[in-house]
Design a protein around this motif. Structure first.
Motif, mmCIF file in Angstrom:
data_model
loop_
_atom_site.group_PDB
_atom_site.id
_atom_site.type_symbol
_atom_site.label_atom_id
_atom_site.label_comp_id
_atom_site.label_asym_id
_atom_site.label_seq_id
_atom_site.Cartn_x
_atom_site.Cartn_y
_atom_site.Cartn_z
ATOM 1 N N PRO A 1 0.855 -1.210 0.221
ATOM 2 C CA PRO A 1 0.076 0.069 0.070
ATOM 3 C C PRO A 1 0.987 1.373 0.056
ATOM 4 O O PRO A 1 1.999 1.353 0.556
ATOM 5 N N ILE B 1 0.295 4.131 0.962
ATOM 6 C CA ILE B 1 0.111 4.710 2.587
ATOM 7 C C ILE B 1 1.093 4.116 3.564
ATOM 8 O O ILE B 1 1.276 4.793 4.608
ATOM 9 N N THR C 1 0.819 10.598 1.119
ATOM 10 C CA THR C 1 -0.626 11.749 1.205
ATOM 11 C C THR C 1 -0.413 12.716 0.131
ATOM 12 O O THR C 1 -1.309 12.923 -0.724
ATOM 13 N N LEU D 1 -1.105 10.650 -3.015
ATOM 14 C CA LEU D 1 -2.560 10.341 -3.172
ATOM 15 C C LEU D 1 -3.381 11.580 -3.471
ATOM 16 O O LEU D 1 -4.453 11.487 -4.314
ATOM 17 N N LEU E 1 -9.563 7.423 -2.399
ATOM 18 C CA LEU E 1 -8.155 7.966 -2.262
ATOM 19 C C LEU E 1 -8.452 9.062 -1.226
ATOM 20 O O LEU E 1 -7.641 9.366 -0.180
ATOM 21 N N LEU F 1 -8.568 7.667 2.217
ATOM 22 C CA LEU F 1 -6.965 7.468 2.706
ATOM 23 C C LEU F 1 -6.535 8.445 3.201
ATOM 24 O O LEU F 1 -5.737 8.219 4.160
ATOM 25 N N TRP G 1 -7.708 9.233 6.712
ATOM 26 C CA TRP G 1 -7.071 8.563 7.722
ATOM 27 C C TRP G 1 -5.602 8.901 7.902
ATOM 28 O O TRP G 1 -5.223 8.879 9.242
ATOM 29 N N ALA G 2 -5.043 9.242 6.828
ATOM 30 C CA ALA G 2 -3.549 9.414 7.255
ATOM 31 C C ALA G 2 -3.419 10.858 7.894
ATOM 32 O O ALA G 2 -2.308 11.037 8.765
ATOM 33 N N TRP H 1 -9.805 3.138 9.700
ATOM 34 C CA TRP H 1 -9.072 2.647 8.397
ATOM 35 C C TRP H 1 -10.141 2.416 7.346
ATOM 36 O O TRP H 1 -11.359 1.622 7.708
ATOM 37 N N TYR I 1 -8.960 0.639 -5.426
ATOM 38 C CA TYR I 1 -8.018 -0.274 -4.899
ATOM 39 C C TYR I 1 -6.476 -0.233 -5.495
ATOM 40 O O TYR I 1 -5.325 -0.106 -5.002
ATOM 41 N N SER J 1 -4.062 2.663 -5.066
ATOM 42 C CA SER J 1 -3.508 2.671 -3.677
ATOM 43 C C SER J 1 -2.355 1.974 -3.613
ATOM 44 O O SER J 1 -1.700 1.923 -2.292
#
Length: 457
Positions: free
Chosen positions: A264, A266, A274, A277, A322, A325, A328-329, A335, A345, A348
Motif C-alpha cells: 500500500p 499509504i 498523502t 494520493l 483516495l 485514505l 485517515w492518514a 481505516w 484499490y 492505492s
C-alpha cells in the motif's frame, strides 16, 4: 499528439541523423538486415535504430521488428543507449539492448567510429500465432557485426593469433603470417584493441507483450499466472493454467498479494504518501472537469481544488476512496475499508522492491488509468492511446503538468513514486525532443517531482 511532441513528451530523446556519412552507414546496415534503403537525408532513431520517419516512408512501422517478434537493430553511436525504444512489443526489449550497449560500450564505440553495427535479438520463434507461442521464448541472445564484417574478421584473426602462439612451427608458416597481416590491416591490433562482441544471452521469464491485446506473463514466481488486458475468453489455452483478465479484479489482487509483489502506498517507507494520493485525486478532478468543458490549460492545484468542490457530486468512487485514505492518514480515525472490488484499490498500491517491480507498476498503471502520470511513466503506449481520446482541455492540462512537474526531474519523480530502486526502463533525463523546433533547451528551474503540491497555498 503535436502538443506532446512539442513539449518533448513523445519522440523525445531520439538521436538526430543528418550527416551524409551516417545516413549512408545506416543504409548499408538497413540493406543488410532488410534489403531496403531510405531516400531520406535526415531522420531520428531510437535505441534500436528504428526511425519513425523511415517507418512512414516505407509504410512499415515494423521494418526492424518483423512480425513484432524478431527485433533487429542498427547502432550508429553508443549514445543511442539514452534513447527510448518506440512501439516496443515486449517489456524486456529496451533493457536488453541497453545492457548490450553498456557491457560492450568500448568495443561498440570503436566499431561505430568506422561503420554501423547491425544485429538481431535472436530467439527460436519467428512468428506468434497463439498465446502458447509466447511461452516458447525463454532465452534471447544478441548477434551483431558491422556491415563489412569487422567482428567476424577479428574473430578469425584472433583464432590465427592463438594458433600462431601455440603451434611450434607457426613462425615458418608464411601463408598464416601473410593472412594475419592482411586481416590486421582491416581490424587493427586485436590484442590491444579487441573488437570481438561476445554472444550475450538473456532470460525472458516474466514480461509484458502487446500481442493479443496485451498480456502480462508471470511464470517465474511461486504462483504463476497470465493476466490479459482484454477478455480472457479470446486468449484460449496457455501453458499456464491460471489466466485472468481485467474484469477479475479480486483474483488479480489475490495474485499480487500471494506473490508479495505490491504494498500500500499509504504504508510505504520513505514516501510522502498523502502527497502522492492528493495528486492522484487532482488527476481525477481534472478528468471530471474536462468532461464538463472546463478550461484547464493553466489550472493550478488551487483551481483543481475549487473544481473539485464545484463537481463534488460527480466525483467517481476512485476519488472518494483516495480521499478516505488521505483523511485517515492526516486526521486519524478508522481505516477505510477499500477492498479489491473498490475502484480505488489499485490506485492505492505500488510494486514492492523486486526484480519485476517495473512490470508490476506497468500492470498497476493499466489498472488505474485515471492516474495519467503513472500511465505515462510506466506504459507509454497505453498513455498515448488514452491521450488521443481525451478532450482538448485535459490534453492541455496533462501536457503542461508532465512538462513542468515531471520532465524537470524524472529520476526524482520516479524515486518518490516507486522507491529508490525505481528504474522504469526510462532513458536518462535529456533535453526536450529534438523534434521541437525553436524550443529553448535551458533547464527549467527545478521544482521537485510534486511541484505545487508541496507549496503552501
Amino acid at each position: 499528439m503535436d502538443l506532446l511532441i512539442e513539449k518533448g513528451l513523445m519522440f523525445g530523446n531520439l538521436i538526430r541523423i543528418d550527416s551524409p556519412v551516417l545516413v549512408e552507414r545506416y543504409n548499408r546496415a538497413l540493406d543488410a538486415l532488410t534489403g531496403k534503403r531510405t531516400e531520406l537525408t535526415e531522420f531520428h532513431i531510437d535505441i534500436a535504430g528504428f526511425s519513425p520517419e523511415i517507418g512512414d516512408e516505407l509504410a512499415d512501422p515494423l521494418y526492424l521488428n518483423h512480425e513484432g517478434v524478431n527485433r533487429q537493430f542498427i547502432l550508429l553511436t553508443t549514445e543511442q543507449k539514452r534513447a527510448p525504444l518506440l512501439s516496443s512489443k515486449f517489456s524486456t526489449s529496451r533493457s536488453i539492448l541497453r545492457q548490450f550497449i553498456d557491457e560492450n560500450e568500448r568495443e561498440l564505440f570503436a566499431l561505430t567510429v568506422r561503420d554501423a553495427v547491425a544485429g538481431e535479438v535472436v530467439n527460436s520463434v519467428f512468428r506468434i500465432e497463439t498465446p502458447a507461442d509466447l511461452f516458447e521464448i525463454r532465452k534471447l541472445r544478441i548477434e551483431a557485426d558491422t556491415t563489412d564484417g569487422t567482428v567476424r574478421v577479428a574473430k578469425r584473426l584472433r583464432g590465427m593469433i592463438d594458433e600462431f602462439k601455440t603451434r611450434p612451427d607457426a613462425w615458418f608458416d608464411d601463408v598464416l603470417i601473410g593472412e594475419m597481416i592482411g586481416l590486421a590491416k582491416e581490424t587493427g591490433d586485436v590484442t590491444r584493441n579487441p573488437v570481438i562482441l561476445p554472444e550475450m544471452e538473456f532470460d525472458q521469464s516474466n514480461f509484458w507483450t502487446s500481442h493479443f491485446g496485451g498480456l502480462y506473463v508471470f511464470r517465474d514466481i511461486e504462483n504463476p499466472a497470465v493476466i490479459s488486458v482484454g477478455p480472457k475468453k479470446k486468449i484460449g489455452k496457455t501453458p499456464l493454467p491460471i489466466v485472468f483478465d481485467f474484469d477479475d479484479r479480486a483474483h488479480i489482487a489475490t495474485f499480487l498479494d500471494l506473490n508479495d509483489l505490491v504494498e500500500p502506498i499509504i504504508k510505504a517507507r520513505g514516501m510522502d504518501a498523502t502527497a502522492v494520493l492528493r495528486q492522484k485525486m487532482d488527476f481525477i478532478v481534472a478528468r471530471v472537469a474536462a468532461d464538463r468543458g472546463e478550461e484547464l490549460s493553466q489550472a493550478t492545484r488551487r483551481d483543481l481544488r475549487a473544481l473539485g468542490r464545484k463537481y463534488a457530486a460527480s466525483l467517481p468512487a476512485e476519488w472518494q476512496g483516495l480521499a478516505a485514505l488521505v483523511r485517515w492518514a492526516e486526521e486519524g480515525g478508522s481505516w477505510p475499508h477499500i477492498t479489491s472490488g473498490h475502484p480505488a484499490y489499485f490506485y492505492s498500491l505500488r510494486a514492492k522492491p523486486h526484480k519485476d517491480a517495473d512490470l508490476v507498476n506497468r500492470l498497476l498503471a493499466e489498472l488505474s488509468p485515471l492516474d495519467f502520470r503513472q500511465l505515462f511513466i510506466c506504459h507509454k503506449d497505453a498513455f498515448y492511446a488514452a491521450y488521443a481520446e481525451w478532450p482538448d482541455a485535459k490534453q492541455a492540462y496533462v501536457a503542461r503538468f508532465l512538462e513542468s512537474e515531471y520532465q524537470v526531474d524524472k529520476a526524482g519523480a520516479r524515486e518518490a513514486l516507486f522507491g529508490s530502486e525505481a528504474d522504469m526502463s526510462e532513458p536518462d533525463p535529456q533535453d526536450a525532443s529534438p523534434w521541437s523546433a525553436g524550443r529553448s533547451r535551458d533547464m527549467i528551474d527545478r521544482v521537485g517531482p510534486w511541484g505545487a503540491i508541496n507549496r503552501r497555498m
